[in-house]
Design a protein around this motif. Structure first.
Motif, PDB file in Angstrom:
ATOM      1  N   SER A 156      18.275   6.423 -71.888  1.00  0.00           N
ATOM      2  CA  SER A 156      19.695   6.670 -71.673  1.00  0.00           C
ATOM      3  C   SER A 156      20.182   7.672 -72.705  1.00  0.00           C
ATOM      4  O   SER A 156      20.067   7.428 -73.913  1.00  0.00           O
ATOM      5  CB  SER A 156      20.494   5.359 -71.786  1.00  0.00           C
ATOM      6  OG  SER A 156      21.865   5.569 -71.533  1.00  0.00           O
ATOM      7  N   THR A 195      21.677   8.613 -67.416  1.00  0.00           N
ATOM      8  CA  THR A 195      22.082   7.222 -67.613  1.00  0.00           C
ATOM      9  C   THR A 195      21.863   6.458 -66.308  1.00  0.00           C
ATOM     10  O   THR A 195      21.589   7.043 -65.265  1.00  0.00           O
ATOM     11  CB  THR A 195      23.559   7.125 -68.033  1.00  0.00           C
ATOM     12  OG1 THR A 195      24.369   7.738 -67.015  1.00  0.00           O
ATOM     13  CG2 THR A 195      23.805   7.854 -69.357  1.00  0.00           C
ATOM     14  N   PRO A 389      27.766   4.866 -73.000  1.00  0.00           N
ATOM     15  CA  PRO A 389      27.162   4.410 -71.732  1.00  0.00           C
ATOM     16  C   PRO A 389      26.787   2.939 -71.699  1.00  0.00           C
ATOM     17  O   PRO A 389      26.972   2.278 -70.667  1.00  0.00           O
ATOM     18  CB  PRO A 389      25.911   5.299 -71.623  1.00  0.00           C
ATOM     19  CG  PRO A 389      26.283   6.544 -72.340  1.00  0.00           C
ATOM     20  CD  PRO A 389      27.133   6.100 -73.487  1.00  0.00           C
TER      21      PRO A 389
END
Length: 470
Positions: A156, A195, A389
């Protein structure tokens, strides 16, 4: 090769940056505090930042380890220390980047209660989460993890470089309440993000008995989105001067555009008590130019190479084992290049603080920090959040402000965040006539050996500040 890849995974984000500017926030002697709270107290009449010198912000940090943890000379083999570091870190540990350079910054007072400000700045913002499963697989292999899945979701990251054009208004509604708003236009220079990835890799005993183990890539679904990157990397005949012209155009509203807003307030329920709050970078960027994204999708199971004995040769020659394996993988796991538009949200920040002013001086001059009351001291607490995120990043700061002289103000901070529980910072503002120079630094206890530090910050700038009361 294994050592090189793992060190990159561990330290790709080590020399990186964080977004919290706890020393600068609510330091109202400086016009730059308006960038953190457009509703801050403003006691001066006009300001102009020296172009390219009014603010440069640098902050490096890591939430999990420091360089010293791995590279210290303690007689322990570096392979052992890397293995310990991978074990210690989790997929919630992160490395972040935020750097800002003010190009233009200015403001003026239109009446006693209204102050306008404007500016352009460049910003780089990146977050990289530690890919624990990938690092473990690369470093240790899968022999000790039979039946245990390695997750693609650990990968990510999000990064961007952009310029920001902004215009703000600061309005004092009454003696107790000041509010502010700032409109922003974002011009993205480059963006990359990946992500919400999913899927697993797992090794387990063979279900068919053709081999001891089978290796399965299951339900892979990963996307890497980019804009403003492909044209700079893929042009074999690239001219450096042309690349510079392209980047300059993107800085000046020629990139992928977006819009955002900052909101803030200052509330004084009583003379010596002040409450502030702000929301920064509530906005998005719409990517439609120079977009090139990559999507990984599919499932595949293999039991490895099945060598045919004794007939190792076909009529055409040696059996192409690796080529067959590669073709099977490519047929099952698709990697597509996508050029469709996408949208990214900025990393929104929230600030809040409480301040108590005390200790009046003998003079009657105006103290820009406390407003019209010449208090010499202030203590308080600031809270900071930036949305990321996987989860928000939080920080809490206790601070002390002191006006030593009319020309010299200091602010000391103690911060607890994801990087450190003992971060001491110090800021100073030097003001003679219209000339103002400031310097702030963080994690001062670690400056004697930066390699041990998980967070080091520096910020400085030069302004011209005009006040009719001077």
């Amino acid at each position: 090769m294994r050592l090189t890849i793992t060190i990159i995974l561990l330290f790709l984000g080590y020399l990186v940056f964080g977004q919290n500017k706890e020393v600068l926030y609510d330091f109202n002697d400086l016009p730059q505090t308006l960038s953190l709270n457009p509703g801050a107290d403003v006691a001066f009449d006009k300001h102009f930042g020296i172009p390219l010198l009014s603010q440069f912000h640098f902050n490096c940090g890591s939430s999990g380890i420091s360089a010293y943890d791995v590279f210290k000379n303690d007689g322990v083999d570096i392979n052992t220390k890397i293995g310990e570091a991978i074990t210690t870190l989790s997929n919630r540990d992160y490395f972040t980047i935020n750097q800002q350079l003010e190009i233009i910054n200015g403001g003026w007072r239109s009446d006693d209660n209204t102050y306008f400000s404007y500016g352009i700045y460049e910003e780089a913002d990146v977050i990289i989460y530690f890919p624990k499963d990938l690092a473990t697989l690369v470093w240790e292999g899968n022999a000790n993890y039979i039946g245990q899945p390695f997750s693609l979701s650990d990968i990510s990251l999000k990064g961007e470089v952009l310029s920001v054009f902004h215009f703000g208004i600061n309005k004092k509604l009454n003696k107790k309440l000041t509010v502010g708003a700032r409109a922003k236009i974002y011009s993205s220079i480059a963006n990359i993000n990946s992500t919400n990835n999913s899927g697993t890799f797992i090794t387990r005993p063979s279900s068919t008995g053709d081999n001891f183990y089978e290796h399965t890539f299951q339900s892979l679904n990963g996307t890497l989105q980019t804009s403003g990157v492909a044209s700079l990397l893929n042009d074999d005949n690239s001219d450096f001067r042309e690349d510079v012209k392209t980047l300059r155009k993107r800085v000046l509203l020629g990139g992928n555009l977006g819009f955002g807003i900052d909101l803030g307030f200052t509330y004084k329920p009583k003379d010596q008590h002040t409450i502030t709050g702000s929301i920064i970078d509530l906005g998005a960027i719409f990517h439609s130019k120079d977009v090139e994204s990559y999507n990984l999708n599919g499932s595949y199971t293999t039991q490895g190479l099945e060598l045919v004995f004794p007939q190792l040769l076909t009529s055409e020659g040696t059996t192409p084992y690796w080529e067959n394996l590669e073709n099977e993988f490519d047929e099952s796991i698709k990697i597509d290049t996508i050029t469709s538009n996408y949208t990214t949200w900025r990393s929104t920040k929230i600030n809040a603080s409480y301040r108590y002013n005390f200790g009046k001086g003998n003079g009657q001059d105006c103290d820009c920090y406390a407003g019209s009351k010449p208090y010499l001291n202030a203590i308080g607490l600031q809270l900071f959040t930036v949305f990321r995120p996987k989860a928000p990043q939080l920080a809490a700061t206790a601070f002390y402000y002191r006006r030593l002289f009319d020309f010299l103000k200091l602010k000391a901070t103690y911060t607890v965040d994801g990087f450190s529980a003992h971060n001491i910072g110090l800021g100073t503002s030097f003001h003679v006539g219209a000339f103002n120079m400031y310097l702030t630094a963080n994690n001062l206890l670690e400056l004697q050996n930066i390699s041990k530090s998980q967070s080091v910050s520096l910020q400085f700038g030069i302004n011209l500040i005009f006040d009719s009361n001077d």
